[in-house]
Write a protein that holds these residues in place. Structure first.
Motif, short mmCIF file in Angstrom:
data_model
loop_
_atom_site.label_atom_id
_atom_site.label_comp_id
_atom_site.label_asym_id
_atom_site.label_seq_id
_atom_site.Cartn_x
_atom_site.Cartn_y
_atom_site.Cartn_z
N ARG A 84 0.88 -1.17 0.00
CA ARG A 84 0.00 0.00 0.00
C ARG A 84 0.91 1.22 0.00
N VAL A 86 1.26 4.50 1.11
CA VAL A 86 0.57 5.37 2.07
C VAL A 86 1.57 6.15 2.92
N TYR A 105 -5.41 4.43 13.46
CA TYR A 105 -4.38 4.71 12.46
C TYR A 105 -5.03 5.49 11.33
N GLN A 109 -3.33 7.68 1.03
CA GLN A 109 -2.92 6.71 0.03
C GLN A 109 -3.00 7.35 -1.35
N HIS A 120 -6.50 -8.02 -0.23
CA HIS A 120 -6.14 -8.61 1.06
C HIS A 120 -7.29 -8.45 2.06
N HIS A 122 -7.98 -8.33 6.61
CA HIS A 122 -7.35 -8.29 7.93
C HIS A 122 -8.38 -8.06 9.03
N ARG A 128 -12.23 4.59 3.88
CA ARG A 128 -11.53 5.58 3.03
C ARG A 128 -12.41 6.79 2.90
N HIS A 161 -10.42 -6.82 0.15
CA HIS A 161 -10.52 -5.51 -0.51
C HIS A 161 -9.28 -5.19 -1.31
N HIS A 163 -7.86 -1.83 -4.03
CA HIS A 163 -8.16 -0.49 -4.53
C HIS A 163 -7.38 -0.26 -5.82
N ASP A 176 -7.06 6.98 4.42
CA ASP A 176 -7.40 5.68 5.00
C ASP A 176 -7.58 5.86 6.50
N LEU A 178 -8.04 3.19 9.90
CA LEU A 178 -8.14 1.80 10.36
C LEU A 178 -7.92 1.73 11.87
N ILE A 180 -5.96 -0.48 13.25
CA ILE A 180 -4.78 -1.35 13.36
C ILE A 180 -4.19 -1.32 14.78
N TYR A 191 -3.74 -11.08 9.10
CA TYR A 191 -3.60 -10.46 7.78
C TYR A 191 -3.43 -11.56 6.75
O1 GTQ Z 1 -5.86 -0.69 2.28
O2 GTQ Z 1 -6.43 -1.99 3.90
O3 GTQ Z 1 -3.36 2.79 4.98
O4 GTQ Z 1 -4.19 -2.58 5.28
C1 GTQ Z 1 -2.84 0.71 5.94
C2 GTQ Z 1 -3.06 -0.66 6.02
C3 GTQ Z 1 -4.48 0.86 4.23
C4 GTQ Z 1 -5.72 -1.10 3.42
C5 GTQ Z 1 -3.55 1.45 5.04
C6 GTQ Z 1 -3.97 -1.26 5.20
C7 GTQ Z 1 -4.70 -0.48 4.29
#
Ligand code: GTQ
Length: 375
Positions: A84, A86, A105, A109, A120, A122, A128, A161, A163, A176, A178, A180, A191
């Protein structure tokens, strides 16, 4: 009384830990440490504070300061290399857990035309908020969605998901969000990369919005039982229209102006189990009163400009700037314009606070509800 004298007074009078070190005690603590133990009274006041003491600090990130460097990542790493691409918000009080605030978090992006990042899933719940560019899309469990500026899209925990940006699109940047850090704090974070790297499109494009975003209606006989919203994309135009309509018939909240929660249309509750989101409108000239809440907030200005006072510190923001309000700090917002409204998108951990019975809220009682500005 000095503040340390005051603390000592509170500790003595109110029965808090207040034990001075002696050579005998220091030797005792060393012996306890060698046994894998410690004396509670050496940490009690820290681990049981009178009230929440956030380690996150209030922060504002100006989009004008970041945009060029976010775009630079396009030349430096590919989505394949980076997974990613980011640039994340690193709160100086929370660097150890890569949080923007609390256990949340967030990052920006960037993707260029024709790029796709592999699919992926998780344990972290994700969202977003689209900032700029044309042709962005995301595919969540086979539901492909097209994304425009100020659209809000969910990728709930456990959903596959990926992108990307269409070949004929332009470079896109989105925020983004999350949980996390929360998943890692709970030591429950898994993950997985999709076995095919890219997942199939299994439904008509934008079907979730067509099915679930209709004004007060839902498809008869559809009973969604997953623990997150069946509506995965919330578009900006109807969101802004809803706020504008509500503003005509409501005074709104003294603390937040015209505030609307994004909801799960099946339950009326928050969009995901751990993360909630809202959009608020500050009407021309509006200045809210201060309050504080258990819960952490990440804001993005979606329209207009203004400022927020967070724990006595003033932060001026305009469209695309991101700022955070840590738990239990007083905050109030003001629109800079006397003619235009200003809108703030926010996501937060209130669903966690509420589910655990921890939600509290308190108005700032002095000075007509406004904090003194300290910096
Ligand atoms: O696209 O799921 O900014 O897994 C950091 C970890 C985005 C995502 C992030 C991630 C994603």
């Amino acid at each position: 009384m000095s503040s340390s004298r005051h603390d000592q007074y509170r500790e003595e009078v109110l029965g808090r830990a207040n034990v001075a070190d002696t050579p005998e005690l220091v030797a005792y603590y060393e012996r306890l440490e060698s046994l894998g133990t410690a004396a509670l009274w050496t940490v009690a006041n820290k681990i049981e504070p009178w009230e929440p003491v956030p380690s996150s600090v209030p922060m504002l990130w100006r989009y004008d300061d970041l945009r060029e460097d976010v775009l630079k990542a396009l030349d430096l790493v590919t989505p394949e290399q980076a997974g990613r691409r980011v640039i994340y918000f690193d709160n100086p009080g929370r660097s150890d857990v890569s949080a923007a605030v609390g256990w949340l978090y967030s990052g920006l992006q960037v993707m260029g035309p024709g790029e796709v990042a592999s699919s992926h899933r998780h344990s972290a719940s994700a969202l977003r908020f689209i900032m700029e560019g044309q042709g962005a899309f995301t595919n969540v469990d086979g539901h492909k969605m097209t994304l425009g500026a100020n659209d809000f899209v969910l990728t709930p925990n456990g959903t596959w998901h990926e992108h990307g940006v269409a070949e004929d699109g332009t470079t896109c940047i989105w925020q983004d969000g999350l949980d996390i850090p929360l998943m890692n704090a709970l030591e429950a974070n898994f993950y997985e990369v999709h076995p095919d790297l890219s997942q199939a499109i299994s439904y008509p494009v934008d079907d979730s919005t067509a099915k679930w975003a209709s004004a007060g209606l839902k498809p008869a006989g559809e009973n969604w039982s997953k623990p997150y919203s069946p509506l995965l994309k919330y578009e900006w135009a109807p969101t802004y229209e809803a706020l504008s309509k509500l503003a005509k018939v409501s005074d709104g909240s003294a603390f937040d102006g015209i505030l609307m929660d994004y909801i799960n249309p099946q339950t009326g509750g928050p969009v995901m189990q751990t993360i909630g989101a809202s959009m608020q409108m500050l009407r021309p000239g509006e200045k809210t009163k201060a309050h504080r809440q258990t819960g952490n907030f990440v804001y993005q200005c979606a329209k207009g400009s203004g400022h927020s006072i967070i724990n006595g510190q003033r932060f001026d923001w305009k469209e695309r700037d991101v700022f955070v309000v840590p738990a239990w700090l007083y905050h109030e917002h003001a629109n800079a314009s006397d003619s235009e409204d200003a809108c703030l998108f926010a996501f937060h951990d209130l669903p966690v606070m509420r589910a655990l019975g921890l939600y509290r809220e308190e108005a700032f009682a002095e000075n007509g509800g406004h904090q003194p500005i300290l910096s």
